[in-house]
Design a protein around this motif. Structure first.
Motif, PDB file in Angstrom:
ATOM      1  N   PRO A 117       0.850  -1.189   0.000  1.00 15.59           N
ATOM      2  CA  PRO A 117       0.000   0.000   0.000  1.00 15.59           C
ATOM      3  C   PRO A 117       0.888   1.242   0.000  1.00 15.59           C
ATOM      4  N   VAL A 118       0.440   2.289  -0.665  1.00  9.37           N
ATOM      5  CA  VAL A 118       1.245   3.501  -0.807  1.00  9.37           C
ATOM      6  C   VAL A 118       0.609   4.641  -0.024  1.00  9.37           C
ATOM      7  N   ILE A 119       1.451   5.367   0.698  1.00  5.31           N
ATOM      8  CA  ILE A 119       1.027   6.572   1.411  1.00  5.31           C
ATOM      9  C   ILE A 119       1.601   7.755   0.646  1.00  5.31           C
ATOM     10  N   LEU A 120       0.734   8.620   0.124  1.00  5.95           N
ATOM     11  CA  LEU A 120       1.163   9.675  -0.796  1.00  5.95           C
ATOM     12  C   LEU A 120       0.825  11.062  -0.238  1.00  5.95           C
ATOM     13  N   PRO A 121       1.836  11.832   0.192  1.00  2.00           N
ATOM     14  CA  PRO A 121       1.577  13.238   0.538  1.00  2.00           C
ATOM     15  C   PRO A 121       1.320  14.026  -0.747  1.00  2.00           C
ATOM     16  N   LEU A 122       0.200  14.682  -0.827  1.00  4.65           N
ATOM     17  CA  LEU A 122      -0.158  15.447  -2.017  1.00  4.65           C
ATOM     18  C   LEU A 122      -0.124  16.940  -1.725  1.00  4.65           C
ATOM     19  N   SER A 123       0.348  17.707  -2.694  1.00  2.98           N
ATOM     20  CA  SER A 123       0.318  19.162  -2.595  1.00  2.98           C
ATOM     21  C   SER A 123      -0.368  19.702  -3.846  1.00  2.98           C
ATOM     22  N   GLY A 124      -0.335  21.012  -3.987  1.00  2.00           N
ATOM     23  CA  GLY A 124      -0.914  21.614  -5.176  1.00  2.00           C
ATOM     24  C   GLY A 124       0.084  21.800  -6.292  1.00  2.00           C
ATOM     25  N   GLY A 125       1.303  21.252  -6.111  1.00  2.00           N
ATOM     26  CA  GLY A 125       2.352  21.418  -7.102  1.00  2.00           C
ATOM     27  C   GLY A 125       2.393  20.306  -8.122  1.00  2.00           C
ATOM     28  N   LEU A 126       3.554  20.119  -8.747  1.00  2.35           N
ATOM     29  CA  LEU A 126       3.674  19.187  -9.858  1.00  2.35           C
ATOM     30  C   LEU A 126       4.327  17.860  -9.497  1.00  2.35           C
ATOM     31  N   ASP A 127       5.183  17.843  -8.483  1.00  2.00           N
ATOM     32  CA  ASP A 127       5.935  16.621  -8.197  1.00  2.00           C
ATOM     33  C   ASP A 127       5.024  15.505  -7.700  1.00  2.00           C
ATOM     34  N   SER A 128       4.268  15.761  -6.639  1.00  2.00           N
ATOM     35  CA  SER A 128       3.381  14.727  -6.113  1.00  2.00           C
ATOM     36  C   SER A 128       2.232  14.445  -7.076  1.00  2.00           C
ATOM     37  N   ARG A 129       1.838  15.435  -7.857  1.00  2.00           N
ATOM     38  CA  ARG A 129       0.796  15.230  -8.870  1.00  2.00           C
ATOM     39  C   ARG A 129       1.304  14.258  -9.939  1.00  2.00           C
ATOM     40  N   SER A 130       2.592  14.386 -10.287  1.00  2.00           N
ATOM     41  CA  SER A 130       3.192  13.455 -11.250  1.00  2.00           C
ATOM     42  C   SER A 130       3.214  12.043 -10.682  1.00  2.00           C
ATOM     43  N   GLN A 131       3.530  11.927  -9.389  1.00  2.00           N
ATOM     44  CA  GLN A 131       3.489  10.618  -8.748  1.00  2.00           C
ATOM     45  C   GLN A 131       2.076  10.050  -8.774  1.00  2.00           C
TER      46      GLN A 131
ATOM     47  N   GLN B 267       7.553  17.634 -16.968  1.00  2.00           N
ATOM     48  CA  GLN B 267       6.492  17.295 -16.024  1.00  2.00           C
ATOM     49  C   GLN B 267       5.129  17.781 -16.519  1.00  2.00           C
ATOM     50  N   ILE B 268       5.100  18.982 -17.038  1.00  2.00           N
ATOM     51  CA  ILE B 268       3.827  19.534 -17.522  1.00  2.00           C
ATOM     52  C   ILE B 268       3.298  18.719 -18.700  1.00  2.00           C
ATOM     53  N   ALA B 269       4.182  18.362 -19.624  1.00  3.17           N
ATOM     54  CA  ALA B 269       3.751  17.575 -20.787  1.00  3.17           C
ATOM     55  C   ALA B 269       3.224  16.210 -20.353  1.00  3.17           C
ATOM     56  N   HIS B 270       3.854  15.626 -19.355  1.00  4.72           N
ATOM     57  CA  HIS B 270       3.386  14.346 -18.817  1.00  4.72           C
ATOM     58  C   HIS B 270       1.996  14.500 -18.215  1.00  4.72           C
ATOM     59  N   LEU B 271       1.812  15.500 -17.387  1.00  8.04           N
ATOM     60  CA  LEU B 271       0.544  15.687 -16.686  1.00  8.04           C
ATOM     61  C   LEU B 271      -0.587  16.082 -17.638  1.00  8.04           C
ATOM     62  N   LYS B 272      -0.267  16.764 -18.701  1.00  4.36           N
ATOM     63  CA  LYS B 272      -1.307  17.168 -19.654  1.00  4.36           C
ATOM     64  C   LYS B 272      -1.840  15.997 -20.464  1.00  4.36           C
ATOM     65  N   GLN B 273      -1.202  14.831 -20.329  1.00  2.00           N
ATOM     66  CA  GLN B 273      -1.748  13.631 -20.966  1.00  2.00           C
ATOM     67  C   GLN B 273      -3.015  13.158 -20.259  1.00  2.00           C
ATOM     68  N   ASP B 274      -3.223  13.628 -19.030  1.00  2.50           N
ATOM     69  CA  ASP B 274      -4.454  13.327 -18.295  1.00  2.50           C
ATOM     70  C   ASP B 274      -5.255  14.618 -18.187  1.00  2.50           C
ATOM     71  N   LYS B 275      -6.340  14.709 -18.938  1.00  2.00           N
ATOM     72  CA  LYS B 275      -7.090  15.960 -19.021  1.00  2.00           C
ATOM     73  C   LYS B 275      -7.666  16.390 -17.675  1.00  2.00           C
ATOM     74  N   ALA B 276      -8.115  15.431 -16.878  1.00  2.54           N
ATOM     75  CA  ALA B 276      -8.723  15.776 -15.587  1.00  2.54           C
ATOM     76  C   ALA B 276      -7.687  16.364 -14.633  1.00  2.54           C
ATOM     77  N   ILE B 277      -6.505  15.733 -14.566  1.00  3.96           N
ATOM     78  CA  ILE B 277      -5.461  16.216 -13.663  1.00  3.96           C
ATOM     79  C   ILE B 277      -4.939  17.581 -14.107  1.00  3.96           C
ATOM     80  N   SER B 278      -4.811  17.778 -15.398  1.00  7.85           N
ATOM     81  CA  SER B 278      -4.244  19.037 -15.896  1.00  7.85           C
ATOM     82  C   SER B 278      -5.176  20.220 -15.679  1.00  7.85           C
ATOM     83  N   LYS B 279      -6.472  19.949 -15.475  1.00  4.68           N
ATOM     84  CA  LYS B 279      -7.435  21.036 -15.260  1.00  4.68           C
ATOM     85  C   LYS B 279      -7.490  21.513 -13.817  1.00  4.68           C
ATOM     86  N   ILE B 280      -6.843  20.783 -12.919  1.00 11.00           N
ATOM     87  CA  ILE B 280      -6.861  21.145 -11.498  1.00 11.00           C
ATOM     88  C   ILE B 280      -5.850  22.255 -11.249  1.00 11.00           C
TER      89      ILE B 280
END
Length: 461
Positions: free
Chosen positions: A106-120, A335-348
């Motif tokens: 099981p994974v415990i993921l600290p999330l922020s409003g930035g790009l690193d944890s969003r990429s994870q 990182q941005i190009a990676h995240l923009k492959q998911d439309k829902a995540i990129s809109k946040i």
């Protein structure tokens, strides 16, 4: 004799004895006072060293360190590839490393409003692991946990939001001192506020530390050689830090001038990085210095709860960075190009560019962001009038207010501590914090607290 090989970026610091006098390393402590972290292999003591990253270390029969040789040398060897090829390599490598590191846990993921944890989160979304995400924010501050919650919901993760309470540290400060050995000042590790809750989770942490440095410019575009030292001084010296270090230097009767010594240390460390490209060289310096001595030290709090994994710390990720053209790393492009492959995540909302997201953050400039800025300025001023001030800095929760002040003075004003730092110095910077410029002198105040705890827990042991 025996040897030990350290990773390019270790996830845990190791301290060893070396052949030297058992004396306080006052010059190193002054750098710590100015920046919030030690340089190179420095510690509080001359006969203690922190093992350098990316080195083979040789010990004698008594386990004293006698030699350290680098097995890894930072380099900039860009491959002749397209951005799309670099993106594919990045995604494949990031996914492979994450999958290997977390295994079937099981994974415990600290999330922020930035790009690193969003990429994870985007990578973990496509794996089969159960993910428990969490985030925290300041009471009265920007509700960053709301961004994190949206990311978790899009990815199908369980999510918990925590508020970092006022004065959270005082009940746990002695435990924190034992965890980080006072090698990091005390107002930054917000996770200490929720350590008990984190211990209730099951699994392994996946932490996104240092991705924001690896996947961005190492230095501003157009910088030239003569600008490197001024740039690093600006980045490394905390507000009030130079003044505080110079005061300690003078009161400890150290030879020469602090700033001259500090610059010579930076120049010496920088000279060992044989890279012509300035951006890549500065990134390498940052990683080998404050990623190693500051960021890594604060990982110890997570390690006190569960095992940790760090995809951006992996040797393969560092090697990858050394081969990617700077223009692909600049401005978080991969990182941005990676995240923009998911439309829902990129809109946040992207916290750093709020209220904009990854699809429109280029509009975070006047006049496009003016309505948001005006509205939130009015909101902050109104809340301040009704007794709910906007909180955006860690020290505001920890040092402001009568109760916090009582705890702070208990630690920094005592006779035993005066033997290490003169009472006159403590009074000077405490009074400047209270009466002159609270923000500017918050760092010296936090360092005084750190030194007081070190003096209590480790100085005479």
């Amino acid at each position: 004799m025996k040897s030990l090989k350290t990773p390019i970026l270790p996830s845990k610091l190791q301290f060893v004895k070396q052949h030297a006098a058992h004396e306080l390393n006052f010059k190193a402590i002054c750098i710590f006072a100015a920046t919030g972290f030690f340089l190179d292999d420095d510690t509080y003591w001359k006969d203690e060293a922190c093992l350098l990253p990316g080195h083979d270390h040789i010990f004698d029969e008594n386990n004293f360190l006698i030699e350290s040789k680098p097995w890894f040398k930072w380099h900039y060897t860009p491959k002749s590839i397209s951005f799309e090829q670099a993106l594919d390599e990045y995604i494949n490598l990031f996914t492979t490393i994450t999958k290997e590191q977390v295994g079937e846990n099981p994974v415990i993921l600290p999330l922020s409003g930035g790009l690193d944890s969003r990429s994870q989160a985007l990578v973990l979304k496509n794996l089969n692991n159960t993910v428990q995400a969490f985030s925290y924010s300041f009471p009265g501050g920007y509700p960053e946990h709301k961004i994190s919650k949206q990311i978790a919901e899009v990815c199908g993760f369980d999510f918990d939001a925590y508020k970092i309470s006022k004065g959270y540290l005082w009940n746990d400060i002695d435990e924190l001192a034992e965890i980080n050995k006072c090698f990091s000042e005390f107002t930054h590790p917000r996770q200490m506020s929720v350590l008990k809750e984190l211990k209730q989770y099951q699994g392994v942490f996946s932490l996104g530390h240092w991705g924001d440095v690896l996947f961005d410019r190492g230095a501003p575009d157009g910088i030239v050689e003569k600008d490197i030292i001024p740039l690093l001084l600006k980045k490394m010296l905390k507000p009030g830090g130079l003044e505080f270090a110079e005061s300690l230097w003078e009161n400890w009767n150290l030879e020469g001038e602090f700033k001259t010594y500090f610059i010579s240390r930076i120049e010496n460390s920088l000279s060992k990085i044989k890279i012509d490209n300035i951006s890549a060289r500065v990134r390498a310096f940052k990683t080998s210095q404050w990623a190693h001595r500051w960021t890594t030290m604060n990982l110890s709090i997570f390690q006190a709860a569960h095992p940790i994994s760090l995809p951006y710390y992996d040797n393969r990720m560092i090697e990858f960075i050394c081969t990617i053209p700077e223009e692909y790393l600049a401005d978080r492009r991969l990182q941005i190009a990676h995240l923009k492959q998911d439309k829902a995540i990129s809109k946040i909302t992207w916290h750093e560019q709020k209220p904009f997201n990854l699809n429109n953050y280029q509009y975070n400039k006047s006049p496009y962001n003016l309505p948001y800025r005006v509205f939130h300025k009015i909101k902050r001023e109104f809340n301040a009038v009704i007794g709910n001030p906007y909180i955006q800095r860690n020290f505001e929760l920890q040092f402001l207010g009568a109760d916090n002040d009582k705890h702070l003075k208990k630690y920094i004003f005592n006779d035993d501590f005066f033997k290490l730092i003169p009472k006159s110095v403590i009074e000077e910077f405490y009074n400047k914090f209270k009466n002159e410029n609270t923000v500017y002198y918050s760092h010296p105040t936090s360092m005084l607290l750190t030194f007081a705890l070190w003096n209590k827990h480790f100085h005479n042991k």
